[in-house]
Design an enzyme around this catalytic site. Structure first.
Site, mmCIF file in Angstrom:
data_model
loop_
_atom_site.group_PDB
_atom_site.id
_atom_site.type_symbol
_atom_site.label_atom_id
_atom_site.label_comp_id
_atom_site.label_asym_id
_atom_site.label_seq_id
_atom_site.Cartn_x
_atom_site.Cartn_y
_atom_site.Cartn_z
ATOM 1 N N SER A 144 -9.547 3.238 11.540
ATOM 2 C CA SER A 144 -10.033 3.942 12.736
ATOM 3 C C SER A 144 -11.516 3.746 13.003
ATOM 4 O O SER A 144 -11.930 3.619 14.154
ATOM 5 C CB SER A 144 -9.763 5.443 12.605
ATOM 6 O OG SER A 144 -8.417 5.664 12.319
ATOM 7 N N ALA A 170 -9.702 5.632 3.808
ATOM 8 C CA ALA A 170 -9.602 6.749 4.750
ATOM 9 C C ALA A 170 -10.859 7.610 4.795
ATOM 10 O O ALA A 170 -11.500 7.856 3.772
ATOM 11 C CB ALA A 170 -8.413 7.649 4.438
ATOM 12 N N GLY A 171 -11.178 8.040 5.988
ATOM 13 C CA GLY A 171 -12.257 9.006 6.187
ATOM 14 C C GLY A 171 -13.566 8.420 6.674
ATOM 15 O O GLY A 171 -14.427 9.143 7.160
ATOM 16 N N LYS A 225 0.868 -1.171 0.000
ATOM 17 C CA LYS A 225 0.000 0.000 0.000
ATOM 18 C C LYS A 225 0.904 1.220 0.000
ATOM 19 O O LYS A 225 1.579 1.511 0.982
ATOM 20 C CB LYS A 225 -0.922 0.008 1.219
ATOM 21 C CG LYS A 225 -1.872 1.192 1.186
ATOM 22 C CD LYS A 225 -2.684 1.354 2.443
ATOM 23 C CE LYS A 225 -3.266 2.755 2.482
ATOM 24 N NZ LYS A 225 -3.829 3.088 3.788
#
Lengths: 269, 79
Positions: free
Chosen positions: A215, A192-193, A105
């Protein structure tokens, strides 16, 4: 229909020479309790999970590596923390040697405050890594032109951000994500996000081929529950996308026929 | 004895030590000549000497002379 049956309807995804069985890629950062992480990973059903490469310390040992091996989850090393092409290529080479995988990645950031990708360095790194036989899965900005440039440079998958890493702001520019997905000839992974499961479903509905979540799960109050929710959201989003949504309309369109309606009752005065 | 730097810390190793010895020293695991752990499984570490990756297949043949700067890395949580 059971969940298992639905899951079987979702085909594996080909990323370069690698077959991704489950379209939810997980991250391992953001959680200190390894036992909780393991439960979340199992609940997510993921078959590919990211790790970072750092100096070996007798304290950290190789616990994440051993855990993923034990769970039979493939490892996707990232180049998190790299700012330059040189560091990125060296980190990738170290990852390939340590983990025996060509998957990488590619993550080249511009600064530590926004963690936004440096697309100039990212593009060059992608080209070099593809030349060296890697399968580069490339973290990038939500820009359709950049996504195409990365694809042409040898990216096996492009991974546009929904929002900056760890923000949980969801998909800030759905139009661009949809545009990237519609024009790409390689898989598009929303990276992400994401803050909640619904946004993973949205990514799939916009045409993304897979979703990467870290996350949103690891920092959730109940990581295992959020992992399960996100797994189902990815499946739901895929099925919803392939089912074909109705077009958006300006005005209402009744789904009950007007013919055969009884006479309206006269209004009482 | 000779001194090399492993992850920016000075480490003393016996004369004639190779990269296999350096990795075994840091990880505390007994290694075969081919760099694989004696207790089985995969080691999951990689070595760079002066910013060049040395594949595990060359660890045994890479003798240290002292003063080398080694980076030994592994997978940690992230991403």
């Amino acid at each position: 229909m059971t969940t298992e049956t639905i899951t079987q309807d979702i085909p594996a995804l080909q990323v370069g020479g690698y077959t991704l069985q489950n379209r939810l890629i997980m991250g391992t950062g953001g959680i200190t309790d390894l036992e909780a992480l393991e439960k979340a990973l199992v609940a997510s059903g993921t078959t590919l999970t990211t790790v970072a490469m750092r100096r070996y310390s007798p304290d950290t040992k190789t616990s994440v590596f051993s855990m993923l091996e034990r769970l039979g989850i493939d490892i996707l090393p990232n180049t998190a923390g790299c700012y330059t092409v040189k560091d990125t290529v060296l980190t990738a080479e170290l990852a390939r040697e340590a983990l025996e995988t060509d998957l990488i990645k590619v993550e080249v950031i511009a600064d530590e405050h926004t963690l936004l990708p440096d697309v100039i360095e990212t593009l060059e790194a992608t080209e070099q890594l593809a030349d060296r036989g890697f399968i580069p899965m490339v973290y990038t900005i939500d820009d359709p032109a950049t996504a195409l440039r990365l694809e042409n440079a040898g990216a096996a998958a492009v991974m546009p951000l929904g929002a900056p890493i760890g923000t949980g702001l969801g998909i800030l520019n759905p139009h661009n994500i949809e545009l990237i997905a519609s024009r790409a000839n390689v898989p598009v992974v929303l990276d992400a996000g994401i803050g909640a499961a619904s946004e993973a479903a949205q990514a799939m509905e916009l045409g993304c081929d897979a979703v990467l979540v870290a996350s949103a799960v690891t920092r959730a109050q109940k990581p295992t529950a959020m992992a399960q929710a996100t797994r189902r959201a990815v499946e739901a989003g895929y099925l919803s996308r392939s089912a074909g949504r109705i077009p958006r309309r300006e005005h209402a369109q009744a789904s009950s026929a007007f013919e055969g309606l009884i006479n309206p009752v006269e209004e009482l005065t | 004895m000779l001194t090399v730097s492993i992850n920016e810390e000075d480490v003393k190793l016996p004369e004639g030590a190779t990269l296999v010895d350096a990795v075994a020293h840091l990880t505390g695991r007994e290694l075969n000549a081919d760099g694989t752990p004696v207790d089985g499984g995969r080691l999951g570490v990689a070595v760079a000497v002066g910013s060049a990756v040395v594949p595990r297949s060359r660890w045994a043949a890479t003798e240290l002379t002292g003063g080398e700067e080694l980076e030994i890395v592994t997978a940690v949580q992230g991403g």
